[in-house]
Write a protein that holds these residues in place. Structure first.
Motif, PDB file in Angstrom:
ATOM      1  N   THR A 112       0.841  -1.200   0.000  1.00 17.10           N
ATOM      2  CA  THR A 112       0.000   0.000   0.000  1.00 17.10           C
ATOM      3  C   THR A 112       0.876   1.249   0.000  1.00 17.10           C
ATOM      4  N   PHE A 113       1.948   1.223   0.788  1.00 15.85           N
ATOM      5  CA  PHE A 113       2.875   2.354   0.819  1.00 15.85           C
ATOM      6  C   PHE A 113       3.487   2.603  -0.557  1.00 15.85           C
ATOM      7  N   GLN A 114       3.831   1.536  -1.271  1.00 16.07           N
ATOM      8  CA  GLN A 114       4.439   1.700  -2.598  1.00 16.07           C
ATOM      9  C   GLN A 114       3.511   2.449  -3.543  1.00 16.07           C
ATOM     10  N   ILE A 115       2.217   2.151  -3.471  1.00 19.88           N
ATOM     11  CA  ILE A 115       1.269   2.873  -4.327  1.00 19.88           C
ATOM     12  C   ILE A 115       1.157   4.324  -3.861  1.00 19.88           C
ATOM     13  N   TRP A 116       1.126   4.538  -2.551  1.00 23.76           N
ATOM     14  CA  TRP A 116       1.080   5.902  -2.010  1.00 23.76           C
ATOM     15  C   TRP A 116       2.292   6.689  -2.507  1.00 23.76           C
ATOM     16  N   ASP A 117       3.480   6.097  -2.409  1.00 23.11           N
ATOM     17  CA  ASP A 117       4.711   6.762  -2.821  1.00 23.11           C
ATOM     18  C   ASP A 117       4.692   7.085  -4.307  1.00 23.11           C
ATOM     19  N   ARG A 118       4.252   6.150  -5.119  1.00 24.57           N
ATOM     20  CA  ARG A 118       4.186   6.398  -6.566  1.00 24.57           C
ATOM     21  C   ARG A 118       3.182   7.495  -6.882  1.00 24.57           C
ATOM     22  N   ALA A 119       2.058   7.506  -6.151  1.00 27.65           N
ATOM     23  CA  ALA A 119       1.057   8.562  -6.374  1.00 27.65           C
ATOM     24  C   ALA A 119       1.625   9.928  -5.987  1.00 27.65           C
ATOM     25  N   LYS A 120       2.354   9.997  -4.873  1.00 26.84           N
ATOM     26  CA  LYS A 120       2.942  11.262  -4.437  1.00 26.84           C
ATOM     27  C   LYS A 120       3.975  11.772  -5.430  1.00 26.84           C
ATOM     28  N   ARG A 121       4.667  10.874  -6.083  1.00 32.56           N
ATOM     29  CA  ARG A 121       5.691  11.261  -7.063  1.00 32.56           C
ATOM     30  C   ARG A 121       5.099  11.510  -8.452  1.00 32.56           C
ATOM     31  N   GLY A 122       3.802  11.307  -8.591  1.00 32.34           N
ATOM     32  CA  GLY A 122       3.147  11.532  -9.875  1.00 32.34           C
ATOM     33  C   GLY A 122       3.359  10.412 -10.874  1.00 32.34           C
ATOM     34  N   LEU A 123       3.791   9.250 -10.409  1.00 34.50           N
ATOM     35  CA  LEU A 123       4.047   8.123 -11.311  1.00 34.50           C
ATOM     36  C   LEU A 123       2.782   7.344 -11.616  1.00 34.50           C
ATOM     37  N   SER A 155       4.258   2.192  13.482  1.00 41.40           N
ATOM     38  CA  SER A 155       5.527   2.785  13.921  1.00 41.40           C
ATOM     39  C   SER A 155       6.668   2.515  12.944  1.00 41.40           C
ATOM     40  N   GLU A 156       6.485   1.554  12.054  1.00 38.99           N
ATOM     41  CA  GLU A 156       7.526   1.190  11.087  1.00 38.99           C
ATOM     42  C   GLU A 156       7.388   1.951   9.772  1.00 38.99           C
ATOM     43  N   MET A 157       6.259   2.647   9.597  1.00 35.50           N
ATOM     44  CA  MET A 157       5.955   3.286   8.318  1.00 35.50           C
ATOM     45  C   MET A 157       6.287   4.776   8.372  1.00 35.50           C
ATOM     46  N   PRO A 158       6.528   5.404   7.221  1.00 34.17           N
ATOM     47  CA  PRO A 158       6.783   6.853   7.182  1.00 34.17           C
ATOM     48  C   PRO A 158       5.590   7.650   7.723  1.00 34.17           C
ATOM     49  N   ALA A 159       5.888   8.701   8.463  1.00 35.60           N
ATOM     50  CA  ALA A 159       4.846   9.489   9.121  1.00 35.60           C
ATOM     51  C   ALA A 159       3.861  10.106   8.138  1.00 35.60           C
ATOM     52  N   SER A 160       4.335  10.561   6.991  1.00 35.10           N
ATOM     53  CA  SER A 160       3.423  11.197   6.025  1.00 35.10           C
ATOM     54  C   SER A 160       2.454  10.182   5.432  1.00 35.10           C
ATOM     55  N   PHE A 161       2.895   8.946   5.269  1.00 35.49           N
ATOM     56  CA  PHE A 161       2.006   7.881   4.799  1.00 35.49           C
ATOM     57  C   PHE A 161       0.937   7.601   5.849  1.00 35.49           C
ATOM     58  N   ILE A 162       1.356   7.498   7.102  1.00 34.09           N
ATOM     59  CA  ILE A 162       0.412   7.252   8.195  1.00 34.09           C
ATOM     60  C   ILE A 162      -0.607   8.385   8.271  1.00 34.09           C
ATOM     61  N   ALA A 163      -0.154   9.621   8.109  1.00 34.50           N
ATOM     62  CA  ALA A 163      -1.062  10.773   8.155  1.00 34.50           C
ATOM     63  C   ALA A 163      -2.127  10.675   7.074  1.00 34.50           C
ATOM     64  N   ASP A 164      -1.733  10.267   5.866  1.00 34.63           N
ATOM     65  CA  ASP A 164      -2.706  10.119   4.790  1.00 34.63           C
ATOM     66  C   ASP A 164      -3.658   8.950   5.057  1.00 34.63           C
ATOM     67  N   MET A 165      -3.130   7.857   5.602  1.00 36.17           N
ATOM     68  CA  MET A 165      -4.001   6.725   5.949  1.00 36.17           C
ATOM     69  C   MET A 165      -5.006   7.154   7.015  1.00 36.17           C
ATOM     70  N   ASP A 166      -4.552   7.895   8.014  1.00 35.98           N
ATOM     71  CA  ASP A 166      -5.456   8.364   9.077  1.00 35.98           C
ATOM     72  C   ASP A 166      -6.536   9.280   8.514  1.00 35.98           C
ATOM     73  N   ARG A 167      -6.135  10.149   7.585  1.00 32.60           N
ATOM     74  CA  ARG A 167      -7.099  11.074   6.971  1.00 32.60           C
ATOM     75  C   ARG A 167      -8.192  10.308   6.227  1.00 32.60           C
ATOM     76  N   ILE A 168      -7.803   9.288   5.468  1.00 29.60           N
ATOM     77  CA  ILE A 168      -8.781   8.500   4.720  1.00 29.60           C
ATOM     78  C   ILE A 168      -9.616   7.641   5.674  1.00 29.60           C
ATOM     79  N   GLU A 169      -8.981   7.160   6.740  1.00 24.16           N
ATOM     80  CA  GLU A 169      -9.683   6.345   7.742  1.00 24.16           C
ATOM     81  C   GLU A 169     -10.797   7.131   8.424  1.00 24.16           C
ATOM     82  N   GLU A 170     -10.597   8.438   8.637  1.00 20.98           N
ATOM     83  CA  GLU A 170     -11.606   9.264   9.297  1.00 20.98           C
ATOM     84  C   GLU A 170     -12.945   9.224   8.577  1.00 20.98           C
ATOM     85  N   ALA A 171     -12.908   9.144   7.269  1.00 22.52           N
ATOM     86  CA  ALA A 171     -14.158   9.044   6.502  1.00 22.52           C
ATOM     87  C   ALA A 171     -14.595   7.589   6.354  1.00 22.52           C
TER      88      ALA A 171
END
Length: 198
Positions: A112-123, A155-171
């Protein structure tokens, strides 16, 4: 005509030649500028085509990674059963299956992180994460057993990824009437992998 000074005639000829050379030099500069513009347009087209190929390759690589992950579950009934039982949280898994479930969850998290990272990089398109990978993972982590493992994996994942997961989880959580927090799951007594209390 006969009274013309030969030195003036020579200077006139030199001036005309100089004017012609300057004129041709000016024409050459214009032609060079046009050639540079054409070459830059060509390079731009090549870069665009190269970027398109790169983006397609990234999409193919993402699909291949997800296909391999999904196949590891649906092609092996035993693994699928561990995954299902781990998410339900009841009855608690034995130590071996709990270890397996933890690694399945980590694979899913990093995929899931790999897709998040690729999306953030515009890939890949942002929707690949927001509409695809994130909700798919929330279906797993917003379960009694999944939330316990997710609490550790976070705790093992990048903080910005966790922040985006939390944001989507709220909805996601209220819309699906689920919780992604272990304490809200009713105290299922699952042991978190790596817990010193084990």
């Amino acid at each position: 005509m006969e009274n013309e000074d030969p030195s003036e005639t020579r200077e006139t000829i030199l001036a005309q030649r100089r004017a012609r050379v300057e004129y041709f030099a000016f024409i050459a500069q214009i032609v060079s500028a046009i050639a540079i513009v054409i070459s830059l347009v060509f390079v731009g087209i090549q870069l665009h085509d190269g970027n398109t190929v790169t983006l397609r390759n990234e999409s193919n690589a993402t699909m291949a990674q997800w296909s391999a992950f999904r196949a590891s579950i649906y092609s092996d009934r035993d693994t699928a059963e561990v995954f299902r039982a781990g998410m339900s949280g009841a009855p608690p898994l034995d130590e071996t299956d709990q270890l397996r479930f933890g690694y399945i969850m980590r694979e899913h998290a990093w995929a899931t992180f790999q897709i998040w990272d690729r999306a953030k990089r515009g890939l890949v398109a942002e929707a690949n994460f927001v509409v695809g990978a994130a909700p798919d993972y929330l279906k797993v982590i917003c379960t009694p057993g999944g939330s316990v493992i997710w609490a550790e994996i976070r705790s093992e994942m990048p903080a910005s990824f966790i922040a985006d997961m939390d944001r989507i989880e709220e909805a996601y959580a209220p819309a699906h009437h689920v919780s992604c927090v272990p304490e809200e799951q009713g105290g299922l007594g699952l042991t978190v992998i790596g817990d010193p209390a084990e």
